[in-house]
Design a protein around this motif. Sequence first.
Motif, PDB file in Angstrom:
ATOM      1  N   GLY A  61       0.853  -1.262   0.112  1.00  0.00           N
ATOM      2  CA  GLY A  61       0.042   0.165  -0.062  1.00  0.00           C
ATOM      3  C   GLY A  61       0.883   1.305  -0.145  1.00  0.00           C
ATOM      4  N   ILE A  62       1.991   1.345  -0.573  1.00  0.00           N
ATOM      5  CA  ILE A  62       2.825   2.383  -0.596  1.00  0.00           C
ATOM      6  C   ILE A  62       2.281   3.320  -1.671  1.00  0.00           C
ATOM      7  N   LYS A  63       2.176   4.514  -1.328  1.00  0.00           N
ATOM      8  CA  LYS A  63       1.747   5.342  -2.345  1.00  0.00           C
ATOM      9  C   LYS A  63       3.093   6.246  -2.859  1.00  0.00           C
ATOM     10  N   PHE A  64       3.395   6.001  -4.105  1.00  0.00           N
ATOM     11  CA  PHE A  64       4.566   6.631  -4.895  1.00  0.00           C
ATOM     12  C   PHE A  64       4.285   8.016  -4.920  1.00  0.00           C
ATOM     13  N   GLY A  65       3.018   8.326  -5.373  1.00  0.00           N
ATOM     14  CA  GLY A  65       2.622   9.794  -5.787  1.00  0.00           C
ATOM     15  C   GLY A  65       2.719   9.944  -7.359  1.00  0.00           C
ATOM     16  N   GLY A  66       1.975  10.614  -7.851  1.00  0.00           N
ATOM     17  CA  GLY A  66       1.880  10.814  -9.414  1.00  0.00           C
ATOM     18  C   GLY A  66       1.503   9.865 -10.215  1.00  0.00           C
ATOM     19  N   ASN A  67       1.415  10.135 -11.495  1.00  0.00           N
ATOM     20  CA  ASN A  67       0.749   9.184 -12.345  1.00  0.00           C
ATOM     21  C   ASN A  67       1.221   7.647 -12.449  1.00  0.00           C
ATOM     22  N   LEU A  68       0.341   6.899 -12.274  1.00  0.00           N
ATOM     23  CA  LEU A  68       0.922   5.389 -12.055  1.00  0.00           C
ATOM     24  C   LEU A  68       1.639   4.981 -13.279  1.00  0.00           C
ATOM     25  N   GLY A  69       1.185   5.248 -14.538  1.00  0.00           N
ATOM     26  CA  GLY A  69       1.771   4.727 -15.793  1.00  0.00           C
ATOM     27  C   GLY A  69       3.365   5.304 -15.834  1.00  0.00           C
ATOM     28  N   MET A  70       3.602   6.631 -15.696  1.00  0.00           N
ATOM     29  CA  MET A  70       4.765   7.178 -15.540  1.00  0.00           C
ATOM     30  C   MET A  70       5.771   6.538 -14.566  1.00  0.00           C
ATOM     31  N   ILE A  71       5.117   6.057 -13.438  1.00  0.00           N
ATOM     32  CA  ILE A  71       5.996   5.442 -12.246  1.00  0.00           C
ATOM     33  C   ILE A  71       6.620   3.983 -12.970  1.00  0.00           C
ATOM     34  N   TYR A  72       5.758   3.345 -13.454  1.00  0.00           N
ATOM     35  CA  TYR A  72       6.216   2.094 -14.102  1.00  0.00           C
ATOM     36  C   TYR A  72       7.110   2.457 -15.342  1.00  0.00           C
ATOM     37  N   LEU A  73       6.844   3.423 -16.092  1.00  0.00           N
ATOM     38  CA  LEU A  73       7.846   3.793 -17.199  1.00  0.00           C
ATOM     39  C   LEU A  73       9.279   4.080 -16.689  1.00  0.00           C
ATOM     40  N   THR A  74       9.152   5.096 -15.737  1.00  0.00           N
ATOM     41  CA  THR A  74      10.597   5.352 -15.058  1.00  0.00           C
ATOM     42  C   THR A  74      11.102   4.153 -14.418  1.00  0.00           C
ATOM     43  N   THR A  75      10.529   3.207 -13.954  1.00  0.00           N
ATOM     44  CA  THR A  75      10.949   2.066 -13.108  1.00  0.00           C
ATOM     45  C   THR A  75      11.755   1.246 -14.351  1.00  0.00           C
ATOM     46  N   ALA A  76      11.217   0.998 -15.652  1.00  0.00           N
ATOM     47  CA  ALA A  76      11.512   0.284 -16.666  1.00  0.00           C
ATOM     48  C   ALA A  76      12.860   0.848 -17.403  1.00  0.00           C
ATOM     49  N   ILE A  77      12.919   2.459 -17.349  1.00  0.00           N
ATOM     50  CA  ILE A  77      14.014   2.933 -17.798  1.00  0.00           C
ATOM     51  C   ILE A  77      15.048   2.831 -16.808  1.00  0.00           C
ATOM     52  N   ALA A  78      14.907   2.859 -15.614  1.00  0.00           N
ATOM     53  CA  ALA A  78      15.757   2.615 -14.520  1.00  0.00           C
ATOM     54  C   ALA A  78      16.584   1.305 -14.701  1.00  0.00           C
TER      55      ALA A  78
END
Length: 468
Positions: free
Chosen positions: A341-358
């Motif tokens: 239940g951690i809220k990373f904040g921001g657009n969820l799709g962009m969070i997953y995209l950022t993780t993939a690029i990382a």
Amino acid sequence: MFGRIFLSIIKTSIRSPKYLFWTLAFPIALGTLFAFAFGSIYSSETSKPIPVVIEVTDEAVDEYRIMQCFANLDGEKMSDDLEEYSKEEAMAEAMGQDFDKEAPVSKDILDSLDGVESFDDMRKLTLDDMPMDYVSINPNEIKEEDIPFIEVMNSLEFDDGTKMIDRVVVKDHEEAEELLEEGDIAGIITVNGIKDVTMEENGYGVNHSILSSVISQYRLQVGLTIDTINEDPDKLEESDEMVDEAISGIDYVEVKGSAGENKDPFVQYFYNLIAMVALMGSVASCSLIVEAQANQSTVGMRLDSSPVNKTVYELAVLAAVSVIQLSITLIALTFYIYVLGIKFGGNLGMIYLTTAIAGITGINLGYIVAHMGKMRFEIKEGILMVFILGGGFMSGLMYGDMKALLEEHCPLFNRINPSAVITDAFYALNVFGVGPRYYRALTYMLVMSLVLLVLGMAFSRKTDYKSL
């Protein structure tokens, strides 16, 4: 050939218990411990008013008075009176009569007003430059409590209705410094102007994070408004309304636009965990590339003497590791979000995209380290651990305020540290949403990843079996 190598690498990797433990099981276990350790700290702290000293300079009060006078100037009546005065003066001159009537507005004041074409020009005026007979307010009645930033601070509340700011009154700046040094206040905020707000703090923590967030939002909103006024002088007369409208959108609790919803400073530990998982892929790519080198293993000898193209082989390895590592990283992220239940904040799709690029950045980091000299894999693995654990420490994985300290004293390090760049992308999404700061962090990651890949391929082409 590419497909066979690709499938072979995938099968080999998923059958490695050691690899799956360190890249998936360990981060999930660590994330669970973090969730239990930090879960209740923030909620217990965010109901307590934050003690702070706010110092408002005379220049800030005068600047706001000027803005209010300019915004409440009856320019139409002043123009009519000047026009009438000019007609009377011209008529008197035509009739040869003396004309000693005083002008409704002096030439000096008119010259000052005519030179105002932007908000910045208006700030340079003084009350003596204003035609007070045509101003519908009394500037002397404007106090520091009326300044936009003070209004924002007085209006902020937590979710439960508790006032966020407890403004501590002191007799002078020296007393404020003593309270700050003793830890009795969270910071000293100095208001030098409508958009010039600074803060002095002693240490870092939840309260500092909250105050920094509020000040950042205020400066961003007011700064954008003033930029708009500077671009369109016709809006000068509406400057007070525009600033009031800008600050009315500042709310610590409510989410605005595409920005995030989690102001919990402890969420940065999960940003760092994702960065660590992403960079763990470097060990896998380095291991497989080193294994294919003739001076490291018998497998490498056979590969180097076989008709298999080295570039094709390495690209197949990178592709296979990318698929596996991205899957592992996204699984960890999904676990943090939907299970813990951690809220990373921001657009969820962009969070997953950022993780993939990382994750791709981590894989390319391992690729270039694999081609660094003729060292054994154990040494190269140690180098990667410095990047992963050392970089994680520097970006706040073990000590949450480390990244902020480096940003203050050595900001360049945060630009070249992969962990810091990744965590900054998540932070930007949460606090500012998809915008310039996020795109800057994303660009850093993409450029860093491309540079690592190109250099790795260049080093690879310079090595062959004869030179090993």
